[in-house]
Design a protein around this motif. Structure first.
Motif, PDB file in Angstrom:
ATOM      1  N   ALA A 139       0.869  -1.171   0.000  1.00 39.37           N
ATOM      2  CA  ALA A 139       0.000   0.000   0.000  1.00 39.37           C
ATOM      3  C   ALA A 139       0.907   1.222   0.000  1.00 39.37           C
ATOM      4  O   ALA A 139       1.863   1.286   0.772  1.00 39.37           O
ATOM      5  CB  ALA A 139      -0.896  -0.014   1.232  1.00 39.37           C
ATOM      6  N   ASP A 140       0.632   2.169  -0.897  1.00 42.25           N
ATOM      7  CA  ASP A 140       1.524   3.327  -1.031  1.00 42.25           C
ATOM      8  C   ASP A 140       0.988   4.584  -0.355  1.00 42.25           C
ATOM      9  O   ASP A 140       1.512   5.677  -0.551  1.00 42.25           O
ATOM     10  CB  ASP A 140       1.860   3.594  -2.494  1.00 42.25           C
ATOM     11  N   GLY A 141      -0.073   4.433   0.455  1.00 41.13           N
ATOM     12  CA  GLY A 141      -0.604   5.571   1.200  1.00 41.13           C
ATOM     13  C   GLY A 141      -1.697   6.335   0.493  1.00 41.13           C
ATOM     14  O   GLY A 141      -2.302   7.233   1.079  1.00 41.13           O
ATOM     15  N   VAL A 142      -1.980   6.002  -0.760  1.00 40.04           N
ATOM     16  CA  VAL A 142      -3.032   6.698  -1.501  1.00 40.04           C
ATOM     17  C   VAL A 142      -4.352   5.959  -1.273  1.00 40.04           C
ATOM     18  O   VAL A 142      -4.425   4.744  -1.419  1.00 40.04           O
ATOM     19  CB  VAL A 142      -2.703   6.764  -3.014  1.00 40.04           C
ATOM     20  N   GLU A 143      -5.359   6.711  -0.881  1.00 36.34           N
ATOM     21  CA  GLU A 143      -6.698   6.152  -0.696  1.00 36.34           C
ATOM     22  C   GLU A 143      -7.676   6.915  -1.576  1.00 36.34           C
ATOM     23  O   GLU A 143      -7.458   8.076  -1.893  1.00 36.34           O
ATOM     24  CB  GLU A 143      -7.140   6.248   0.767  1.00 36.34           C
ATOM     25  N   GLU A 144      -8.725   6.222  -1.957  1.00 34.56           N
ATOM     26  CA  GLU A 144      -9.746   6.830  -2.796  1.00 34.56           C
ATOM     27  C   GLU A 144     -11.111   6.510  -2.206  1.00 34.56           C
ATOM     28  O   GLU A 144     -11.379   5.354  -1.867  1.00 34.56           O
ATOM     29  CB  GLU A 144      -9.636   6.269  -4.215  1.00 34.56           C
ATOM     30  N   PRO A 145     -11.958   7.529  -2.088  1.00 35.67           N
ATOM     31  CA  PRO A 145     -13.296   7.237  -1.569  1.00 35.67           C
ATOM     32  C   PRO A 145     -14.082   6.420  -2.579  1.00 35.67           C
ATOM     33  O   PRO A 145     -13.913   6.566  -3.790  1.00 35.67           O
ATOM     34  CB  PRO A 145     -13.909   8.622  -1.372  1.00 35.67           C
ATOM     35  N   PHE A 146     -14.881   5.531  -2.087  1.00 35.72           N
ATOM     36  CA  PHE A 146     -15.735   4.701  -2.920  1.00 35.72           C
ATOM     37  C   PHE A 146     -17.003   4.519  -2.112  1.00 35.72           C
ATOM     38  O   PHE A 146     -16.941   4.315  -0.897  1.00 35.72           O
ATOM     39  CB  PHE A 146     -15.038   3.365  -3.210  1.00 35.72           C
ATOM     40  N   GLU A 147     -18.138   4.647  -2.744  1.00 29.83           N
ATOM     41  CA  GLU A 147     -19.403   4.563  -2.026  1.00 29.83           C
ATOM     42  C   GLU A 147     -20.329   3.601  -2.745  1.00 29.83           C
ATOM     43  O   GLU A 147     -20.430   3.621  -3.975  1.00 29.83           O
ATOM     44  CB  GLU A 147     -20.041   5.951  -1.948  1.00 29.83           C
ATOM     45  N   VAL A 148     -20.971   2.748  -1.966  1.00 29.86           N
ATOM     46  CA  VAL A 148     -21.943   1.807  -2.510  1.00 29.86           C
ATOM     47  C   VAL A 148     -23.214   1.925  -1.679  1.00 29.86           C
ATOM     48  O   VAL A 148     -23.175   1.749  -0.452  1.00 29.86           O
ATOM     49  CB  VAL A 148     -21.410   0.355  -2.465  1.00 29.86           C
ATOM     50  N   SER A 149     -24.300   2.251  -2.339  1.00 31.71           N
ATOM     51  CA  SER A 149     -25.603   2.385  -1.665  1.00 31.71           C
ATOM     52  C   SER A 149     -25.522   3.286  -0.442  1.00 31.71           C
ATOM     53  O   SER A 149     -26.075   2.983   0.615  1.00 31.71           O
ATOM     54  CB  SER A 149     -26.145   1.005  -1.285  1.00 31.71           C
ATOM     55  N   GLY A 150     -24.771   4.381  -0.569  1.00 28.87           N
ATOM     56  CA  GLY A 150     -24.663   5.346   0.505  1.00 28.87           C
ATOM     57  C   GLY A 150     -23.679   4.988   1.610  1.00 28.87           C
ATOM     58  O   GLY A 150     -23.566   5.703   2.592  1.00 28.87           O
ATOM     59  N   VAL A 151     -22.973   3.886   1.458  1.00 32.26           N
ATOM     60  CA  VAL A 151     -22.013   3.454   2.474  1.00 32.26           C
ATOM     61  C   VAL A 151     -20.598   3.641   1.930  1.00 32.26           C
ATOM     62  O   VAL A 151     -20.284   3.213   0.817  1.00 32.26           O
ATOM     63  CB  VAL A 151     -22.244   1.971   2.856  1.00 32.26           C
ATOM     64  N   ALA A 152     -19.748   4.270   2.733  1.00 34.46           N
ATOM     65  CA  ALA A 152     -18.352   4.486   2.338  1.00 34.46           C
ATOM     66  C   ALA A 152     -17.583   3.172   2.451  1.00 34.46           C
ATOM     67  O   ALA A 152     -17.619   2.508   3.489  1.00 34.46           O
ATOM     68  CB  ALA A 152     -17.705   5.538   3.224  1.00 34.46           C
ATOM     69  N   VAL A 153     -16.927   2.788   1.357  1.00 37.14           N
ATOM     70  CA  VAL A 153     -16.060   1.607   1.334  1.00 37.14           C
ATOM     71  C   VAL A 153     -14.768   2.022   0.622  1.00 37.14           C
ATOM     72  O   VAL A 153     -14.576   1.755  -0.557  1.00 37.14           O
ATOM     73  CB  VAL A 153     -16.729   0.388   0.650  1.00 37.14           C
ATOM     74  N   GLU A 170     -11.074   2.613  -0.915  1.00 37.03           N
ATOM     75  CA  GLU A 170     -10.089   1.745  -1.556  1.00 37.03           C
ATOM     76  C   GLU A 170      -8.688   2.276  -1.245  1.00 37.03           C
ATOM     77  O   GLU A 170      -8.503   3.482  -1.067  1.00 37.03           O
ATOM     78  CB  GLU A 170     -10.276   1.752  -3.074  1.00 37.03           C
ATOM     79  N   VAL A 171      -7.738   1.367  -1.179  1.00 37.06           N
ATOM     80  CA  VAL A 171      -6.341   1.740  -1.021  1.00 37.06           C
ATOM     81  C   VAL A 171      -5.582   1.271  -2.265  1.00 37.06           C
ATOM     82  O   VAL A 171      -5.942   0.278  -2.886  1.00 37.06           O
ATOM     83  CB  VAL A 171      -5.702   1.144   0.257  1.00 37.06           C
ATOM     84  N   ARG A 172      -4.569   2.040  -2.592  1.00 42.18           N
ATOM     85  CA  ARG A 172      -3.783   1.705  -3.777  1.00 42.18           C
ATOM     86  C   ARG A 172      -2.539   0.923  -3.358  1.00 42.18           C
ATOM     87  O   ARG A 172      -1.870   1.267  -2.402  1.00 42.18           O
ATOM     88  CB  ARG A 172      -3.370   2.970  -4.531  1.00 42.18           C
ATOM     89  N   TYR A 173      -2.272  -0.122  -4.108  1.00 39.93           N
ATOM     90  CA  TYR A 173      -1.056  -0.915  -3.932  1.00 39.93           C
ATOM     91  C   TYR A 173      -0.169  -0.688  -5.156  1.00 39.93           C
ATOM     92  O   TYR A 173      -0.678  -0.444  -6.259  1.00 39.93           O
ATOM     93  CB  TYR A 173      -1.395  -2.398  -3.809  1.00 39.93           C
ATOM     94  N   ALA A 174       1.141  -0.768  -4.948  1.00 42.16           N
ATOM     95  CA  ALA A 174       2.087  -0.534  -6.033  1.00 42.16           C
ATOM     96  C   ALA A 174       3.297  -1.436  -5.857  1.00 42.16           C
ATOM     97  O   ALA A 174       3.620  -1.863  -4.754  1.00 42.16           O
ATOM     98  CB  ALA A 174       2.526   0.934  -6.037  1.00 42.16           C
ATOM     99  N   GLY A 175       3.936  -1.708  -6.986  1.00 42.04           N
ATOM    100  CA  GLY A 175       5.176  -2.483  -6.957  1.00 42.04           C
ATOM    101  C   GLY A 175       5.935  -2.327  -8.240  1.00 42.04           C
ATOM    102  O   GLY A 175       5.363  -1.984  -9.284  1.00 42.04           O
ATOM    103  N   GLU A 176       7.219  -2.569  -8.174  1.00 42.00           N
ATOM    104  CA  GLU A 176       8.090  -2.543  -9.350  1.00 42.00           C
ATOM    105  C   GLU A 176       7.919  -3.865 -10.107  1.00 42.00           C
ATOM    106  O   GLU A 176       7.869  -4.924  -9.493  1.00 42.00           O
ATOM    107  CB  GLU A 176       9.552  -2.362  -8.944  1.00 42.00           C
ATOM    108  N   VAL A 177       7.867  -3.778 -11.423  1.00 45.35           N
ATOM    109  CA  VAL A 177       7.720  -5.002 -12.225  1.00 45.35           C
ATOM    110  C   VAL A 177       8.791  -5.142 -13.294  1.00 45.35           C
ATOM    111  O   VAL A 177       8.784  -6.112 -14.037  1.00 45.35           O
ATOM    112  CB  VAL A 177       6.322  -5.084 -12.878  1.00 45.35           C
ATOM    113  N   GLY A 178       9.657  -4.203 -13.428  1.00 45.34           N
ATOM    114  CA  GLY A 178      10.694  -4.314 -14.459  1.00 45.34           C
ATOM    115  C   GLY A 178      10.659  -3.124 -15.377  1.00 45.34           C
ATOM    116  O   GLY A 178      10.558  -2.007 -14.945  1.00 45.34           O
ATOM    117  N   GLY A 179      10.660  -3.402 -16.665  1.00 44.96           N
ATOM    118  CA  GLY A 179      10.624  -2.305 -17.627  1.00 44.96           C
ATOM    119  C   GLY A 179      11.615  -2.545 -18.736  1.00 44.96           C
ATOM    120  O   GLY A 179      12.308  -3.530 -18.775  1.00 44.96           O
TER     121      GLY A 179
END
Length: 166
Positions: free
Chosen positions: A141-155, A157-166
């Motif tokens: 988890a990289d510390g970034v969160e995003e609000p997400f709401e379903v049927s009026g309830v806050a749920v 989300e958190v963002r995950y990140a990782g290095e994969v190459g390139g």
């Protein structure tokens, strides 16, 4: 993934939501999810997806048991040079068998070949099982969160990140 896989992928996805998100998302919303409607959306997405969006399925004895989808990272309406795992779902009967790990590893392999250096994904903050899975796979988890709401309830989300190459 082919159009013929969409019904089974939708079944896995809907049953996955109904299981993993029980207690996180309002039950009436989960109960209202339709495999048929989701299959129609999967077909539409598959037909419209460009070459940059990749849908993978895992099969056992000719039956789809898992699905993953990845493509460019979405920053609002823009696409970036990084990659995003949009979805990864496994049939509940296959938990712990390595299907999810295999889909994730193939996603990382394909992303690495295409060139992005980072892979991102979003997961419900309360989805402890999924968060442990991604952490064991090397993402954080990289510390970034995003609000997400379903049927009026806050749920959120958190963002995950990782290095994969390139």
């Amino acid at each position: 993934m082919t159009l013929a896989d969409c019904d089974r992928v939708a079944e896995i996805r809907v049953r996955g939501w109904q299981s993993a998100y029980r207690g996180l998302i309002p039950q009436d919303h989960l109960d209202a999810l339709s495999v048929r409607a989701d299959a129609a959306r999967r077909r539409e997405h598959l037909e419209r997806a460009g070459a940059e969006v990749v849908n993978l399925v895992a099969e056992r004895a000719g039956t789809v048991v898992g699905w993953a989808c990845h493509g460019p990272y979405r920053e609002g309406d823009a696409r970036t040079a990084d990659a995003e795992l949009y979805a990864l779902y496994v049939d509940a009967g296959e938990f712990g068998t390595g299907v999810g790990r295999a889909l994730f590893q193939e996603t990382v392999r394909q992303v690495s070949v295409r060139g992005p250096r980072r892979l991102y994904l979003w997961v419900l903050k309360g989805n402890v099982r999924a968060r442990r899975f991604y952490e064991r796979a090397g993402l954080r988890a990289d510390g970034v969160e995003e609000p997400f709401e379903v049927s009026g309830v806050a749920v959120p989300e958190v963002r995950y990140a990782g290095e994969v190459g390139g």
